[in-house]
Motif scaffolding. Structure first.
Motif, PDB file in Angstrom:
ATOM      1  N   GLN A  88      46.537 -22.239  55.440  1.00  0.00           N
ATOM      2  CA  GLN A  88      46.595 -21.277  56.539  1.00  0.00           C
ATOM      3  C   GLN A  88      47.597 -21.728  57.607  1.00  0.00           C
ATOM      4  OE1 GLN A  88      42.986 -20.994  58.836  1.00  0.00           O
ATOM      5  NE2 GLN A  88      43.629 -19.101  59.842  1.00  0.00           N
ATOM      6  N   LEU A  89      47.540 -22.980  58.012  1.00  0.00           N
ATOM      7  CA  LEU A  89      48.468 -23.497  59.013  1.00  0.00           C
ATOM      8  C   LEU A  89      49.907 -23.417  58.512  1.00  0.00           C
ATOM      9  CD1 LEU A  89      46.404 -26.552  60.271  1.00  0.00           C
ATOM     10  CD2 LEU A  89      46.935 -24.476  61.568  1.00  0.00           C
ATOM     11  N   SER A  90      50.099 -23.701  57.237  1.00  0.00           N
ATOM     12  CA  SER A  90      51.432 -23.628  56.656  1.00  0.00           C
ATOM     13  C   SER A  90      51.939 -22.188  56.653  1.00  0.00           C
ATOM     14  CB  SER A  90      51.399 -24.188  55.234  1.00  0.00           C
ATOM     15  OG  SER A  90      52.665 -24.150  54.652  1.00  0.00           O
ATOM     16  N   GLN A  91      51.071 -21.243  56.312  1.00  0.00           N
ATOM     17  CA  GLN A  91      51.446 -19.826  56.305  1.00  0.00           C
ATOM     18  C   GLN A  91      51.830 -19.356  57.709  1.00  0.00           C
ATOM     19  OE1 GLN A  91      51.498 -17.501  53.718  1.00  0.00           O
ATOM     20  NE2 GLN A  91      51.099 -19.089  52.211  1.00  0.00           N
ATOM     21  N   GLU A  92      51.208 -19.938  58.720  1.00  0.00           N
ATOM     22  CA  GLU A  92      51.513 -19.596  60.114  1.00  0.00           C
ATOM     23  C   GLU A  92      52.772 -20.306  60.607  1.00  0.00           C
ATOM     24  OE1 GLU A  92      47.960 -20.639  62.268  1.00  0.00           O
ATOM     25  OE2 GLU A  92      46.774 -19.077  61.297  1.00  0.00           O
ATOM     26  N   GLY A  93      53.391 -21.107  59.744  1.00  0.00           N
ATOM     27  CA  GLY A  93      54.616 -21.814  60.101  1.00  0.00           C
ATOM     28  C   GLY A  93      54.381 -23.041  60.961  1.00  0.00           C
ATOM     29  N   LYS A  94      53.165 -23.568  60.937  1.00  0.00           N
ATOM     30  CA  LYS A  94      52.837 -24.735  61.753  1.00  0.00           C
ATOM     31  C   LYS A  94      52.845 -26.006  60.907  1.00  0.00           C
ATOM     32  CE  LYS A  94      49.979 -21.965  64.811  1.00  0.00           C
ATOM     33  NZ  LYS A  94      48.636 -21.640  65.231  1.00  0.00           N
ATOM     34  N   ASP A  95      53.301 -27.086  61.502  1.00  0.00           N
ATOM     35  CA  ASP A  95      53.224 -28.393  60.855  1.00  0.00           C
ATOM     36  C   ASP A  95      51.897 -29.010  61.263  1.00  0.00           C
ATOM     37  OD1 ASP A  95      53.364 -31.004  59.998  1.00  0.00           O
ATOM     38  OD2 ASP A  95      55.273 -31.448  60.977  1.00  0.00           O
ATOM     39  N   PRO A  96      50.940 -29.086  60.349  1.00  0.00           N
ATOM     40  CA  PRO A  96      49.615 -29.585  60.716  1.00  0.00           C
ATOM     41  C   PRO A  96      49.598 -31.051  61.124  1.00  0.00           C
ATOM     42  CG  PRO A  96      49.709 -29.045  58.369  1.00  0.00           C
ATOM     43  CD  PRO A  96      51.034 -28.700  58.961  1.00  0.00           C
ATOM     44  N   PHE A  97      50.673 -31.778  60.859  1.00  0.00           N
ATOM     45  CA  PHE A  97      50.700 -33.208  61.116  1.00  0.00           C
ATOM     46  C   PHE A  97      51.640 -33.598  62.256  1.00  0.00           C
ATOM     47  CE2 PHE A  97      49.938 -32.287  56.621  1.00  0.00           C
ATOM     48  CZ  PHE A  97      48.614 -32.674  56.561  1.00  0.00           C
ATOM     49  N   ALA A  98      52.231 -32.615  62.912  1.00  0.00           N
ATOM     50  CA  ALA A  98      53.171 -32.897  64.000  1.00  0.00           C
ATOM     51  C   ALA A  98      52.440 -33.542  65.176  1.00  0.00           C
ATOM     52  CB  ALA A  98      53.844 -31.610  64.460  1.00  0.00           C
ATOM     53  N   PRO A  99      53.062 -34.540  65.789  1.00  0.00           N
ATOM     54  CA  PRO A  99      52.432 -35.166  66.960  1.00  0.00           C
ATOM     55  C   PRO A  99      52.527 -34.249  68.176  1.00  0.00           C
ATOM     56  CG  PRO A  99      54.586 -36.134  66.544  1.00  0.00           C
ATOM     57  CD  PRO A  99      54.319 -35.174  65.415  1.00  0.00           C
ATOM     58  N   VAL A 100      51.753 -34.575  69.181  1.00  0.00           N
ATOM     59  CA  VAL A 100      51.818 -33.852  70.453  1.00  0.00           C
ATOM     60  C   VAL A 100      53.177 -34.137  71.074  1.00  0.00           C
ATOM     61  CG1 VAL A 100      50.843 -33.711  72.779  1.00  0.00           C
ATOM     62  CG2 VAL A 100      49.323 -33.963  70.806  1.00  0.00           C
ATOM     63  N   GLY A 101      53.818 -33.096  71.593  1.00  0.00           N
ATOM     64  CA  GLY A 101      55.133 -33.257  72.214  1.00  0.00           C
ATOM     65  C   GLY A 101      55.074 -34.178  73.423  1.00  0.00           C
ATOM     66  N   GLY A 102      56.087 -34.983  73.614  1.00  0.00           N
ATOM     67  CA  GLY A 102      56.127 -35.950  74.706  1.00  0.00           C
ATOM     68  C   GLY A 102      56.162 -35.325  76.085  1.00  0.00           C
ATOM     69  N   ASP A 103      56.641 -34.082  76.186  1.00  0.00           N
ATOM     70  CA  ASP A 103      56.734 -33.437  77.493  1.00  0.00           C
ATOM     71  C   ASP A 103      55.572 -32.481  77.775  1.00  0.00           C
ATOM     72  OD1 ASP A 103      57.407 -31.595  75.582  1.00  0.00           O
ATOM     73  OD2 ASP A 103      59.138 -30.791  76.654  1.00  0.00           O
ATOM     74  N   GLN A 104      54.567 -32.514  76.926  1.00  0.00           N
ATOM     75  CA  GLN A 104      53.426 -31.604  77.079  1.00  0.00           C
ATOM     76  C   GLN A 104      52.442 -32.145  78.115  1.00  0.00           C
ATOM     77  OE1 GLN A 104      52.011 -30.337  73.325  1.00  0.00           O
ATOM     78  NE2 GLN A 104      50.317 -29.150  74.141  1.00  0.00           N
ATOM     79  N   LEU A 105      51.981 -31.255  79.007  1.00  0.00           N
ATOM     80  CA  LEU A 105      50.965 -31.646  79.985  1.00  0.00           C
ATOM     81  C   LEU A 105      49.592 -31.545  79.336  1.00  0.00           C
ATOM     82  CD1 LEU A 105      52.297 -29.767  83.139  1.00  0.00           C
ATOM     83  CD2 LEU A 105      52.510 -32.188  82.594  1.00  0.00           C
ATOM     84  N   CYS A 106      48.804 -32.604  79.458  1.00  0.00           N
ATOM     85  CA  CYS A 106      47.507 -32.663  78.794  1.00  0.00           C
ATOM     86  C   CYS A 106      46.417 -33.002  79.804  1.00  0.00           C
ATOM     87  CB  CYS A 106      47.526 -33.738  77.702  1.00  0.00           C
ATOM     88  SG  CYS A 106      48.842 -33.499  76.486  1.00  0.00           S
ATOM     89  N   THR A 107      45.266 -32.383  79.639  1.00  0.00           N
ATOM     90  CA  THR A 107      44.146 -32.702  80.517  1.00  0.00           C
ATOM     91  C   THR A 107      43.681 -34.118  80.244  1.00  0.00           C
ATOM     92  OG1 THR A 107      42.546 -31.808  78.938  1.00  0.00           O
ATOM     93  CG2 THR A 107      43.366 -30.306  80.653  1.00  0.00           C
ATOM     94  N   MET A 108      43.267 -34.799  81.281  1.00  0.00           N
ATOM     95  CA  MET A 108      42.782 -36.165  81.136  1.00  0.00           C
ATOM     96  C   MET A 108      41.287 -36.118  80.889  1.00  0.00           C
ATOM     97  SD  MET A 108      45.559 -37.738  81.249  1.00  0.00           S
ATOM     98  CE  MET A 108      44.887 -39.367  81.060  1.00  0.00           C
ATOM     99  N   GLN A 109      40.941 -36.075  79.637  1.00  0.00           N
ATOM    100  CA  GLN A 109      39.535 -36.090  79.243  1.00  0.00           C
ATOM    101  C   GLN A 109      39.417 -36.939  77.991  1.00  0.00           C
ATOM    102  OE1 GLN A 109      39.778 -31.682  78.564  1.00  0.00           O
ATOM    103  NE2 GLN A 109      38.422 -32.146  76.864  1.00  0.00           N
TER     104      GLN A 109
END
Length: 154
Positions: A88-109
């Protein structure tokens, strides 16, 4: 008996070699022999999923997962569901194993101490991905890959 078989084979090859130029007379361009139709083997994606620190001994361990075009096998607790999710993820064009982008803002939890390491091949590409639940982005990345990775929800 073997001698007769060898002589018969040699005679057949000689006869075919002599007949081939006559059969090809008048043709233009290269001659490509017609090959029999062979079945194509389905590519199999093979992954090893190692989970630790989940707090549930039934979820921790090393599990094999093989996803083919017609089969899903392995000792993973949710083989078919995992292969279906990856597809399903592949059909959606997503890389299921890609790391979180370095410039992404993430909640601290903190989502728990569970970690996972997935290695193998997927869609012909080498996989060597690490997962953890140390912030909102990593938690979302983990949750997106369920049931390949176990649910952290109680």
């Amino acid at each position: 008996m073997l001698r007769r078989l060898v002589l018969t084979t040699a005679a057949s090859i000689a006869a075919l070699a002599a007949a081939a130029p006559a059969a090809l007379a008048g043709t233009t361009g290269p001659v490509v022999p017609e090959l029999p139709s062979l079945p194509l083997f389905a590519a199999t994606d093979s992954l090893t999923v190692t989970v630790s620190g989940s707090g549930d001994p039934t979820k921790d361990g090393t599990f094999d997962l093989e996803c083919g075009t017609r089969t899903a096998t392995g000792n993973h607790p949710k083989v078919q569901g995992s292969c279906d999710r990856l597809e399903q993820l592949s059909q959606e064009g997503k890389d299921p194993f890609a790391p979180v982008g370095g410039d992404q803002l993430c909640t601290m939890q903190h989502g728990g101490d569970a970690t996972a390491h997935i290695t193998g091949t997927w869609r012909g590409q080498r996989v060597d991905a690490h997962f953890e639940r140390t912030n909102g982005c990593e938690i979302a990345r983990w949750d997106t890959l369920e049931p390949v990775l176990p649910s952290a929800r109680a």
